[in-house]
Design a protein around this motif. Structure first.
Motif, PDB file in Angstrom:
ATOM      1  N   ILE A  97       0.869  -1.186   0.000  1.00  0.00           N
ATOM      2  CA  ILE A  97       0.000   0.000   0.000  1.00  0.00           C
ATOM      3  C   ILE A  97       0.901   1.229   0.000  1.00  0.00           C
ATOM      4  CG2 ILE A  97      -1.750   1.295   1.281  1.00  0.00           C
ATOM      5  CD1 ILE A  97      -2.661  -1.398   2.487  1.00  0.00           C
ATOM      6  N   CYS A  98       0.816   2.000  -1.058  1.00  0.00           N
ATOM      7  CA  CYS A  98       1.670   3.183  -1.184  1.00  0.00           C
ATOM      8  C   CYS A  98       1.378   4.154  -0.040  1.00  0.00           C
ATOM      9  CB  CYS A  98       1.414   3.853  -2.536  1.00  0.00           C
ATOM     10  SG  CYS A  98       2.404   5.328  -2.790  1.00  0.00           S
ATOM     11  N   THR A  99       2.439   4.693   0.529  1.00  0.00           N
ATOM     12  CA  THR A  99       2.256   5.606   1.667  1.00  0.00           C
ATOM     13  C   THR A  99       1.886   7.027   1.223  1.00  0.00           C
ATOM     14  OG1 THR A  99       4.643   5.938   1.662  1.00  0.00           O
ATOM     15  CG2 THR A  99       3.761   4.347   3.247  1.00  0.00           C
ATOM     16  N   HIS A 100       1.718   7.211  -0.090  1.00  0.00           N
ATOM     17  CA  HIS A 100       1.228   8.514  -0.544  1.00  0.00           C
ATOM     18  C   HIS A 100      -0.298   8.518  -0.408  1.00  0.00           C
ATOM     19  CE1 HIS A 100       0.332  11.536  -3.938  1.00  0.00           C
ATOM     20  NE2 HIS A 100       0.582  12.191  -2.836  1.00  0.00           N
ATOM     21  N   LEU A 101      -0.986   7.864  -1.346  1.00  0.00           N
ATOM     22  CA  LEU A 101      -2.452   7.862  -1.268  1.00  0.00           C
ATOM     23  C   LEU A 101      -3.054   6.467  -1.353  1.00  0.00           C
ATOM     24  CD1 LEU A 101      -3.293  11.040  -3.408  1.00  0.00           C
ATOM     25  CD2 LEU A 101      -3.400  10.805  -0.927  1.00  0.00           C
ATOM     26  N   GLY A 102      -2.241   5.471  -1.114  1.00  0.00           N
ATOM     27  CA  GLY A 102      -2.798   4.125  -0.953  1.00  0.00           C
ATOM     28  C   GLY A 102      -2.916   3.265  -2.193  1.00  0.00           C
ATOM     29  N   CYS A 103      -2.363   3.663  -3.318  1.00  0.00           N
ATOM     30  CA  CYS A 103      -2.389   2.788  -4.504  1.00  0.00           C
ATOM     31  C   CYS A 103      -1.488   1.573  -4.260  1.00  0.00           C
ATOM     32  CB  CYS A 103      -1.890   3.543  -5.730  1.00  0.00           C
ATOM     33  SG  CYS A 103      -3.022   4.810  -6.302  1.00  0.00           S
ATOM     34  N   THR A 104      -1.557   0.634  -5.177  1.00  0.00           N
ATOM     35  CA  THR A 104      -0.721  -0.559  -5.061  1.00  0.00           C
ATOM     36  C   THR A 104       0.478  -0.429  -6.003  1.00  0.00           C
ATOM     37  OG1 THR A 104      -2.707  -1.847  -4.615  1.00  0.00           O
ATOM     38  CG2 THR A 104      -0.724  -3.086  -5.207  1.00  0.00           C
ATOM     39  N   LYS A 115       7.489   0.628  -7.804  1.00  0.00           N
ATOM     40  CA  LYS A 115       7.079   1.888  -8.435  1.00  0.00           C
ATOM     41  C   LYS A 115       5.563   2.011  -8.361  1.00  0.00           C
ATOM     42  CE  LYS A 115       8.133   5.510 -11.073  1.00  0.00           C
ATOM     43  NZ  LYS A 115       8.925   6.612 -10.505  1.00  0.00           N
ATOM     44  N   CYS A 116       5.107   3.145  -7.857  1.00  0.00           N
ATOM     45  CA  CYS A 116       3.665   3.347  -7.760  1.00  0.00           C
ATOM     46  C   CYS A 116       3.132   3.939  -9.069  1.00  0.00           C
ATOM     47  CB  CYS A 116       3.340   4.263  -6.589  1.00  0.00           C
ATOM     48  SG  CYS A 116       1.565   4.427  -6.356  1.00  0.00           S
ATOM     49  N   PRO A 117       2.117   3.322  -9.665  1.00  0.00           N
ATOM     50  CA  PRO A 117       1.607   3.807 -10.944  1.00  0.00           C
ATOM     51  C   PRO A 117       0.782   5.095 -10.824  1.00  0.00           C
ATOM     52  CG  PRO A 117       0.255   1.987 -10.173  1.00  0.00           C
ATOM     53  CD  PRO A 117       1.370   2.143  -9.178  1.00  0.00           C
ATOM     54  N   CYS A 118       0.367   5.449  -9.619  1.00  0.00           N
ATOM     55  CA  CYS A 118      -0.533   6.604  -9.486  1.00  0.00           C
ATOM     56  C   CYS A 118       0.188   7.944  -9.634  1.00  0.00           C
ATOM     57  CB  CYS A 118      -1.275   6.534  -8.157  1.00  0.00           C
ATOM     58  SG  CYS A 118      -2.422   5.152  -8.106  1.00  0.00           S
ATOM     59  N   HIS A 119       1.234   8.169  -8.836  1.00  0.00           N
ATOM     60  CA  HIS A 119       1.925   9.466  -8.899  1.00  0.00           C
ATOM     61  C   HIS A 119       3.432   9.301  -8.960  1.00  0.00           C
ATOM     62  CE1 HIS A 119      -1.848   9.832  -6.541  1.00  0.00           C
ATOM     63  NE2 HIS A 119      -2.113  10.697  -7.486  1.00  0.00           N
ATOM     64  N   GLY A 120       3.857   8.074  -9.215  1.00  0.00           N
ATOM     65  CA  GLY A 120       5.282   7.861  -9.495  1.00  0.00           C
ATOM     66  C   GLY A 120       6.210   7.676  -8.310  1.00  0.00           C
ATOM     67  N   SER A 121       5.690   7.415  -7.126  1.00  0.00           N
ATOM     68  CA  SER A 121       6.606   7.187  -5.994  1.00  0.00           C
ATOM     69  C   SER A 121       7.407   5.911  -6.208  1.00  0.00           C
ATOM     70  CB  SER A 121       5.823   7.072  -4.687  1.00  0.00           C
ATOM     71  OG  SER A 121       5.289   8.321  -4.339  1.00  0.00           O
ATOM     72  N   GLY A 122       8.659   5.960  -5.784  1.00  0.00           N
ATOM     73  CA  GLY A 122       9.519   4.794  -5.912  1.00  0.00           C
ATOM     74  C   GLY A 122      10.035   4.391  -4.536  1.00  0.00           C
ATOM     75  N   GLY A 132       9.386  10.588  -5.933  1.00  0.00           N
ATOM     76  CA  GLY A 132       7.947  10.828  -5.954  1.00  0.00           C
ATOM     77  C   GLY A 132       7.437  11.378  -4.631  1.00  0.00           C
ATOM     78  N   PRO A 133       6.107  11.521  -4.549  1.00  0.00           N
ATOM     79  CA  PRO A 133       5.539  12.230  -3.401  1.00  0.00           C
ATOM     80  C   PRO A 133       5.345  11.403  -2.122  1.00  0.00           C
ATOM     81  CG  PRO A 133       3.815  11.628  -4.947  1.00  0.00           C
ATOM     82  CD  PRO A 133       5.104  11.185  -5.570  1.00  0.00           C
ATOM     83  N   ALA A 134       5.597  10.108  -2.148  1.00  0.00           N
ATOM     84  CA  ALA A 134       5.365   9.304  -0.924  1.00  0.00           C
ATOM     85  C   ALA A 134       6.175   9.895   0.231  1.00  0.00           C
ATOM     86  CB  ALA A 134       5.750   7.858  -1.169  1.00  0.00           C
TER      87      ALA A 134
HETATM   88  S1  FES Z   1      -0.555   6.828  -4.394  1.00  0.00           S
HETATM   89 FE1  FES Z   1       1.424   6.125  -4.792  1.00  0.00          FE
HETATM   90  S2  FES Z   1       2.435   7.851  -5.520  1.00  0.00           S
HETATM   91 FE2  FES Z   1       0.474   8.571  -5.080  1.00  0.00          FE
END
Ligand code: FES
Length: 175
Positions: A97-104, A115-122, A132-134
């Protein structure tokens, strides 16, 4: 007398249905019955509270030798949102669970990162955020051995890097 003879006459002629007293008596009983019914239904409903039964946060993840050193296993990503990683120190379970906004996020083997597909956190293989923003690393989950020797993952117990919890027992399984 006159009333009684009228009533008898009405009954005989088939025109009499109910007296006013019968009508109010029946209405009264129907009212009591309705109130009792509503009260009874409320009582039964009260005995079955609205509880959400969630699946257990604990699951077994096979045996430690099912995982090889250097591997990021995605075996439980779809069903549990968990990666099992094995390195030289042992096995750890990472929350997918991405620590930015919870995407996988996705594990990219060639790039050796999540790599998070939502906003590019690595995140590194260890779970540390580096692009990225995480705002913080991925969370690790409790990993122990079950009585039958299988790995036991408890998603209800998390270990946070920023709180210095990754060295705690349960955050990594020496194997
Ligand atoms: S939810 Fe993963 S980078 Fe935004």
């Amino acid at each position: 007398m006159v009333g009684e003879s009228l009533r008898a006459e009405d009954i005989k002629q088939g025109e009499y249905i109910w007296s006013r007293r019968d009508f109010f008596s029946l209405s009264g009983w129907l009212g009591i019955l309705a109130v009792s019914g509503i009260w009874g239904a409320s009582l039964i409903r009260f005995m079955f509270p609205r509880v959400l039964f969630e699946p257990s946060p604990v699951f077994k993840a096979g045996y430690s030798n099912d995982y090889s050193v250097g591997e990021v296993s995605e075996k439980f990503k779809a069903t549990q949102r968990v990666w099992i990683v094995r390195d030289e120190d042992g096995l750890y379970a990472l929350s997918a669970i991405c620590t930015h906004l919870g995407c996988t996020p996705r594990w990219l083997t060639a790039e050796n990162k999540f790599k998070c597909p939502c906003h590019g956190s690595g995140f590194t293989k260890e779970g540390i955020n580096f692009e990225g923003p995480a705002p913080r690393p991925l969370e690790r989950l409790k990993i122990t051995l079950a009585e039958d020797g299988q790995l036991l993952i408890d998603k209800g117990k998390k270990y946070l890097y920023e709180k210095g919890e990754w060295g705690k027992p349960g955050s990594i399984l020496k194997a």
